[in-house]
Enzyme design. Structure first.
Site, PDB file in Angstrom:
ATOM      1  NE  ARG A   2      -7.582  -2.143  -1.239  1.00 55.86           N
ATOM      2  CZ  ARG A   2      -6.326  -1.930  -1.755  1.00 55.86           C
ATOM      3  NH1 ARG A   2      -5.945  -0.494  -1.587  1.00 55.86           N
ATOM      4  NH2 ARG A   2      -5.743  -2.488  -2.561  1.00 55.86           N
ATOM      5  NE  ARG A   6      -4.312   5.446   1.444  1.00 54.56           N
ATOM      6  CZ  ARG A   6      -3.381   4.859   0.432  1.00 54.56           C
ATOM      7  NH1 ARG A   6      -2.296   5.250   0.523  1.00 54.56           N
ATOM      8  NH2 ARG A   6      -3.945   4.013  -0.186  1.00 54.56           N
ATOM      9  NE  ARG A  15      -3.544   4.269   8.375  1.00 54.51           N
ATOM     10  CZ  ARG A  15      -2.187   4.526   8.282  1.00 54.51           C
ATOM     11  NH1 ARG A  15      -1.566   4.983   9.286  1.00 54.51           N
ATOM     12  NH2 ARG A  15      -1.275   4.405   7.261  1.00 54.51           N
ATOM     13  CG  ASP A  51      -3.992  -5.591   2.982  1.00 54.35           C
ATOM     14  OD1 ASP A  51      -4.474  -4.514   2.375  1.00 54.35           O
ATOM     15  OD2 ASP A  51      -3.283  -6.337   2.560  1.00 54.35           O
ATOM     16  CE1 TYR A 128       1.063  -6.754  -2.838  1.00 52.81           C
ATOM     17  CE2 TYR A 128      -0.618  -8.159  -3.408  1.00 52.81           C
ATOM     18  CZ  TYR A 128      -0.054  -6.830  -3.514  1.00 52.81           C
ATOM     19  OH  TYR A 128      -0.670  -5.912  -3.998  1.00 52.81           O
TER      20      TYR A 128
END
Ligand code: CP3
Length: 324
Positions: A2, A6, A15, A51, A128
């Protein structure tokens, strides 16, 4: 790894207008956020913003990103009959926003930098789908694996199709290379890795491989599984920071292309320490082909100035080999 996100005020501004998933679903905005690290840090490649969990959402699972908790899937898959709940999936239809973002990126910055696509590997996506969130011990995943290997295999087989389709859609949209993230497979015992993660990643790689489009395969905690990971059929191995690249090379040899492996937390250190650590990674790698990268994703509290310094330090300290 990534590289958007943020730690960038420019990302946080976008965002504030929309949720993380809305951002993934809106190609214009996803493309804008993808380009931010290219402009702000000066990196050599653009990772499309999305994602690994979007195919699970597309197959009908209820996906949410909760502040402070990360991804949550409220209806986990824990039995063979749960697997049948997963809906048919066409990457260009239910997740058409991702190839659309890539097409925009190719138009906007394809002349300046390669566009990198990605997906989660079947085992990691299964974690997940089964846990419903990030987990420490993957207890439900291993319970399903041990108690119902047939159902577990059915889930992984569905995920091979989904992931191969998603990566193919990204390559057809113009991605120059793709990364397959098997983030949680490092947690498996070696023989479990050979049974439940490696063959399914191999099948994906076989199906998406084509000339001129390298495939990167990343495991978090790869030490102990290197000889197997080297059999996955990938062109590049992504290495986390828990093992030195010199030790990696002693197992996979000097011809393997390695990507990594600076500990992201190094970016909290002052500039001269960052320089030393970059040099240490380059020295440990030696003369073999190498793509400098972090050993995992960048953290939200990393100072942008330090990330900028890292990119310029890598450019300054690495000796380019014209043959690679
Ligand atoms: O620019 C880029 O680098 C591309 C975007 C990217 C994201 N996720 C965006 C994201 C990529 C390549 C991923 C991959 C991903 N997602 C992985 C594999 C790589 C790895 O890190 O091991 C995994 C395991 C996920 C699942 C996931 N998504 C988690 C665990 C989290 C929570 C992380 C956290 O720090 O809270 C996410 C959310 C996520 N994916 C964010 C971003 C930018 C943070 C979302 C936000 O709040 O804005």
């Amino acid at each position: 790894m990534r590289q958007a996100g943020r730690y960038l005020p420019e990302y946080q501004a976008i965002r504030r207008e929309m949720s993380f998933l809305e951002l993934c679903h809106t190609p214009e905005k996803a493309a804008e956020v993808s380009i931010q690290p290219l402009d702000i840090l000066g990196v050599d490649g653009v990772i499309v913003f999305c994602d690994i969990l979007v195919p699970l959402e597309a197959m009908g699972m209820d996906l949410r990103f909760e502040t402070g908790k990360g991804p949550v899937l409220s209806d986990p898959i824990r039995t063979g009959s749960d697997v049948k709940r997963l809906k048919a999936y066409d990457a260009n239809v239910e997740t058409g926003y991702l190839p659309a973002a890539i097409r925009m990126l190719v138009n906007e910055v394809g002349h300046r930098a390669p566009i990198i696509g990605f997906a989660g590997a079947p085992y990691t996506l299964a974690c997940y789908a089964i846990e419903g969130q990030t987990s420490r011990h993957y207890g439900s995943t291993k319970q399903f694996m041990m108690a119902d290997p047939v159902g577990f295999e059915a889930l992984l087989t569905r995920l091979v199709d989904a992931v191969a389709d998603l990566l193919t859609a990204q390559i057809e949209a113009g991605a120059s290379m793709v990364q397959l993230f098997d983030t949680w497979a490092g947690d498996l015992m070696p023989d479990q890795y050979r049974q439940w993660a490696l063959p399914f990643a191999q099948r994906v790689i076989e199906r998406v491989r084509r000339p001129g489009v390298p495939v990167v395969y990343f495991l978090n905690g790869v030490a102990g599984k290197l000889a197997d990971v080297n059999q996955a059929g990938a062109d590049v191995l992504g290495i986390d920071w828990r093992i030195g690249l010199d030790d990696v090379r002693s197992i996979v040899g000097n011809n393997a292309v390695l990507q990594g492996n600076l500990d992201p937390c190094t970016l909290y250190a002052p500039e001269e320490v960052i320089d030393q650590r970059v040099q240490a990674v380059l020295d440990a790698n030696g003369t073999g082909p190498h793509v400098f990268n972090l050993g995992h994703g960048i953290l939200p509290t990393i100072p942008v100035k330090h990330a900028q310094h890292l990119v310029s330090a890598v450019k300054r300290l690495s000796v380019k080999n014209p043959d690679v």
